[in-house]
Structures are given as structure tokens and as C-alpha cells.
Scaffold this active site. Structure first.
Site, PDB file in Angstrom:
ATOM      1  N   ASP A 141     -23.111  12.024  -4.007  1.00 33.85           N
ATOM      2  CA  ASP A 141     -22.613  10.657  -4.098  1.00 33.85           C
ATOM      3  C   ASP A 141     -22.783  10.223  -5.545  1.00 33.85           C
ATOM      4  O   ASP A 141     -23.870  10.338  -6.103  1.00 33.85           O
ATOM      5  CB  ASP A 141     -23.421   9.724  -3.188  1.00 33.85           C
ATOM      6  CG  ASP A 141     -23.119   9.968  -1.714  1.00 33.85           C
ATOM      7  OD1 ASP A 141     -22.294  10.852  -1.414  1.00 33.85           O
ATOM      8  OD2 ASP A 141     -23.711   9.277  -0.873  1.00 33.85           O
ATOM      9  N   ASP A 174     -14.670   8.194   9.013  1.00 33.94           N
ATOM     10  CA  ASP A 174     -15.992   7.641   9.307  1.00 33.94           C
ATOM     11  C   ASP A 174     -15.930   7.039  10.701  1.00 33.94           C
ATOM     12  O   ASP A 174     -15.163   6.094  10.929  1.00 33.94           O
ATOM     13  CB  ASP A 174     -16.367   6.554   8.291  1.00 33.94           C
ATOM     14  CG  ASP A 174     -16.596   7.115   6.893  1.00 33.94           C
ATOM     15  OD1 ASP A 174     -16.695   8.360   6.755  1.00 33.94           O
ATOM     16  OD2 ASP A 174     -16.669   6.323   5.939  1.00 33.94           O
TER      17      ASP A 174
END
Lengths: 216, 262
Positions: free
Chosen positions: B11, B130
Site C-alpha cells: 500500500d 471489495d
């Protein structure tokens, strides 16, 4: 040694150029790698690389959109016998025809069609995406010093279509994905890999160095 | 034989690596290019960069990170986060990404997936899904369970059924799906295996399982029980809990086909 990586608007060629520079450096070969859309640079080059990502027809259109490029390739590869490496769709373009979405003529250097992979096991995913081993069917200088076979090094594949060659002898390596899938084709001074040597770490860098050393 | 892929995910925020626990509690874990080179050397099968603040900040920083990574690492690189337009995709591919993952933009406008796949090829379009469980029984049994698509790091519900959505984006040209359980992300409780299996069995393209890895057993389960083609993890690698080599050796010992070139 001048290496021309043909730029016809198909994907990123910068990392491919870097892979060639790194492989050459590790092998102690002095190279000048150019990413180019200049047909004259292709004519002058000591090694020609045709990459390609995306759909066959798009790549063919892209190649044809560069004035004089198809002619320069034909002249350099077929007449001058400059060593040539096609990568992924660049390899598929060596075929007679591509059958992805529509029927599109290839360069016609390796007789055969580029057709959808149809694994015997329907549970296998398409695209064939990831790392697979090579089975060498007939030895070729490109494989020098590279450990192949089921326990050998791996190559990185991303494709849904594969080259079904009309002359089996021109398929020098296959990979297994629910049956044999063409991985490397070769004939005279030309070769092509379905996988991406520029993304295949050790195997890739070794194969690129072998291509630079190759004297067909 | 095609091998199972192990994919560390970095990330990235402001050009630095962070790992969000449930996308909130961020910790700084270093330079992404150095991390990428270390993972490359360690035998990672692909790398994934997720730009977690792409919507707010200068994307030029990320493009530079991608460019420097692609120059140094000769392995496949997927980049996602804030990808909204064809130009975003083109810029990432030109910087050296091999695949681009699309999340919110695909939820908002399904035609974008088709447009992207037609322009750049199915093989480089990953749709990131997601999902949160909205009903159904527990872990082992996925019967009757259902999941809903969420955006914005799990904050925004969409009302879309995850399995239907997965089928739809694949029809439109997604070449791969990156499926993250928002219930599990950051928990170290393991993948939502029923979710992974439900999606993997519903689509012809490869599925990357993501969200919740805390042990090496979870990686094995993602493939064996979740039917994923690839497994993604972040924090177990970033903070030295396990090396890539340990993880791959563990998965191989469990009988999964792994690439052990390094």
C-alpha cells in the site's frame, strides 16, 4: 551491438529496454538498445525485437500504422536475416493469421494460426496467467544454459490465444496448460516467445542474453 | 504446470509504503522501490502496488515509483488505486505497470471496464472487488451466504451482489479479479474462503484472494478451499513475520505447485 525494440504503440517498452540492457550488462555484451518507430533504425539494427500486448488485430493495425515498418521488418528479417525475437503478441504476429475477435493476417513467417487456448480440463482458467515451466522439443541456442523441464526455471505467461504452428518442427518449446501450448517458435534467424522474457526474472534475462549472442 | 502465484501487496501513500489495518491505522514501512526489489530477489511471483490516497494526492509520485520499480524489477507489476480514466491506465502502463486494477470506477461505470479492456487488452485489466458478507452462515459453509460490493475502503455500500458483479465485469473484459473481503482485511483471521470460492467458481478468469492473511496456513487455504489462482498478502511480509521464501516453501510442502526458482 544495436538492438531495435520496435515501438508501434503496443504497451510499455521502457521496461523491456531495461531488461535487454541488464541482460547485456550481466553477459558482458556491449549494446545500444533503442525503442524505435523508425524503419531505418530497424534496417540498421543487429537485433530486432517485436513486443506486443493486447489483441492480435489491434497490434497488427498498430504495426501497419507505422509508415514503412512492416516493409522494414520484412527486409531486415527475411532478406538481411537479422536475428529477430517476437515477444507475446509480437511472437503471435509471426503467424499466418490471428483469429482473436476477427481474422487478421500476420506476418506469415511461421505458418499457422493464433487460436484460443482450449485446455482439456475446463476448470483451468483463461487467460493462462502466471509462471510455467518449458518443455524443450528441439534444442535451440536461445535455451543455452537454461534449466528447463518440470523442475526447471519458470517463464511468465499472460495470454488467452496461442500459435498453432502448421509445421511442428518450428515449435521448439511448449508449456503444459491442460495440454501442450506453444511457448517458443523458431525458424532460421527468427524466434518468438509466447511468454515475457522481460518479466521472467532469471530465465528471461538468460534467454535475452542468449538472443544477443545468437549467430544464426 | 502453471504455478500458484504469491503476491505481496504494497500500500503506497505519498510514495511510501504503508499497511492499513482495516484501512485506518497506517504504519510506515519504507520505500516501495526498495521493498519491490527485495520481494523480486526473494522470489515473489508478482508485485502489487495499491495507491491508497490516489484520489486526493499527486499521482505523479506514484508514476515515478512505478517507473523506478519497472526499471529495477523484471517481474510482473500490478498497480491500482484511484484509476478512473483511460488516461490513468495508459499513464500507469507507460510507466511500467503490466496490469492495472480498477475498483470504484468500475462500480460507478461498468462501461469503463469494457472500454479499458478493448483499449489495452483483457490481460492487463484487473477488477478489484471489495466485498462484505451481508447474510449467511459462518466460515466453513458458504451455502446461502451473500456478499455486497463496497467502495472507498469499505465505507460505501453499493447494493450490488458481489457474485453477480464479478460475472458482469468478467463479461465486460476483466482478465483477472482481485477479491478482498472487507470483513477480514487487516484482521489476520484468514481469507473469507466462501467468498473466494463463490467468485472463483463463478468466473472463467483467475482470482487473486486478498484480505485477512495472518498465517501461512491461510495462504494454502486460499488456494485449496478458496479456489484462488493467486494469493495476496501484505503485513505478514512487510513486518518480517514471514519471508516470501518461507511462505512458498510452506505452500509447496502443503502440496501446492509453487515456483521455487530462487
Amino acid at each position: 551491438m544495436n538492438v531495435a525494440i520496435v515501438d508501434y504503440g503496443s504497451g510499455n517498452l521502457h521496461s523491456a529496454a531495461k531488461a535487454f540492457e541488464r541482460a547485456a550488462r550481466e553477459a558482458g555484451i556491449a549494446v545500444d538498445v533503442a525503442v524505435t518507430s523508425d524503419p531505418e533504425a530497424v534496417r540498421r539494427a543487429a537485433r530486432i525485437v517485436l513486443p506486443g500486448v493486447g489483441a492480435f488485430a489491434d497490434c497488427r493495425r498498430g504495426l501497419d500504422a507505422v509508415p514503412g515498418m512492416a516493409e522494414a521488418l520484412e527486409e531486415a528479417v527475411r532478406q538481411k536475416a537479422t536475428p529477430f525475437l517476437g515477444i507475446c503478441v509480437g511472437m503471435q504476429l509471426m503467424a499466418s493469421r490471428g483469429l482473436e475477435y476477427e481474422t487478421t493476417p500476420g506476418l506469415g513467417w511461421i505458418a499457422g494460426d493464433v487460436t484460443l487456448i482450449e485446455p482439456a480440463d475446463p476448470a483451468l482458467k483463461i487467460p493462462h496467467m502466471g509462471w510455467n515451466t518449458l518443455e524443450v522439443l528441439s534444442d535451440h541456442p536461445l535455451f543455452a544454459g537454461i534449466r528447463t523441464g518440470p523442475s526447471g526455471l519458470h517463464a511468465y505467461f499472460v495470454h488467452s490465444y496461442a500459435l498453432a504452428a502448421a509445421h511442428p518442427t518450428e515449435v521448439v518449446a511448449v508449456t503444459d496448460y491442460g495440454g501442450p501450448v506453444t511457448a517458443v517458435v523458431a525458424r532460421d534467424n527468427m524466434a518468438g516467445t509466447q511468454f515475457h522474457p522481460e518479466k521472467s526474472q532469471r530465465l528471461g534475462l538468460a534467454l535475452i542474453a542468449n538472443f544477443l549472442r545468437w549467430r544464426p | 504446470m502453471l504455478k500458484v502465484r504469491l503476491i505481496p501487496c504494497l500500500d503506497v501513500k505519498d510514495g511510501r509504503v504503508v499497511k492499513g489495518v482495516r484501512f485506518v491505522d497506517l504504519r510506515d514501512a519504507g520505500d516501495p522501490v526498495e521493498c519491490a526489489m527485495a520481494y523480486d530477489a526473494a522470489g515473489a511471483d508478482e508485485l502489487c502496488f495499491l495507491d491508497i490516497t490516489a484520489s486526493h494526492e499527486n499521482r505523479g509520485i506514484l508514476l515515478d515509483v512505478v517507473r523506478r520499480t519497472a526499471e529495477a524489477c523484471f517481474m510482473p507489476l500490478t498497480v491500482g488505486g484511484g484509476v478512473r480514466t483511460v488516461d490513468d491506465i495508459r499513464n500507469l502502463l507507460l510507466a511500467g505497470a503490466d496490469k492495472v486494477s480498477i475498483n470504484t470506477a468500475a462500480v460507478k461505470d461498468r462501461a469503463f471496464v469494457k472500454q479499458a479492456a478493448e483499449k489495452f487488452g483483457d490481460q492487463c485489466i484487473v477488477v478489484a472487488i471489495d466485498a462484505k458478507r451481508v447474510s449467511g452462515p459462518g466460515e466453513a459453509d458458504g451455502e446461502g451466504a451473500s456478499w455486497e460490493i463496497f467502495t472507498h475502503g469499505g465505507r460505501n455500500a453499493t447494493g450490488l451482489d458481489a457474485i453477480d458483479y464479478a460475472r458482469e465485469v468478467v463479461e465486460l473484459g476483466a482478465g483477472e479479479l482481485l477479491v478482498t473481503s472487507m470483513d477480514r482485511d487487516g484482521t489476520k483471521a484468514g481469507y473469507d474462503l466462501a467468498l473466494m470460492r463463490a467468485i472463483a467458481d463463478a468466473v472463467p478468469v483467475p482470482v487473486i484472494a486478498s484480505g485477512g492473511v495472518g498465517t501461512l496456513d491461510h495462504l494454502v487455504a486460499g488456494v485449496r478451499e478458496g479456489h484462488a489462482s493467486a494469493v495476496l498478502a501484505a503485513s505478514i511480509f512487510h513486518f518480517g513475520q514471514h519471508t516470501i521464501g518461507e511462505a512458498k516453501a510452506f505452500m509447496a510442502a502443503a502440496g501446492l505447485p509453487m515456483r521455487m526458482d530462487v
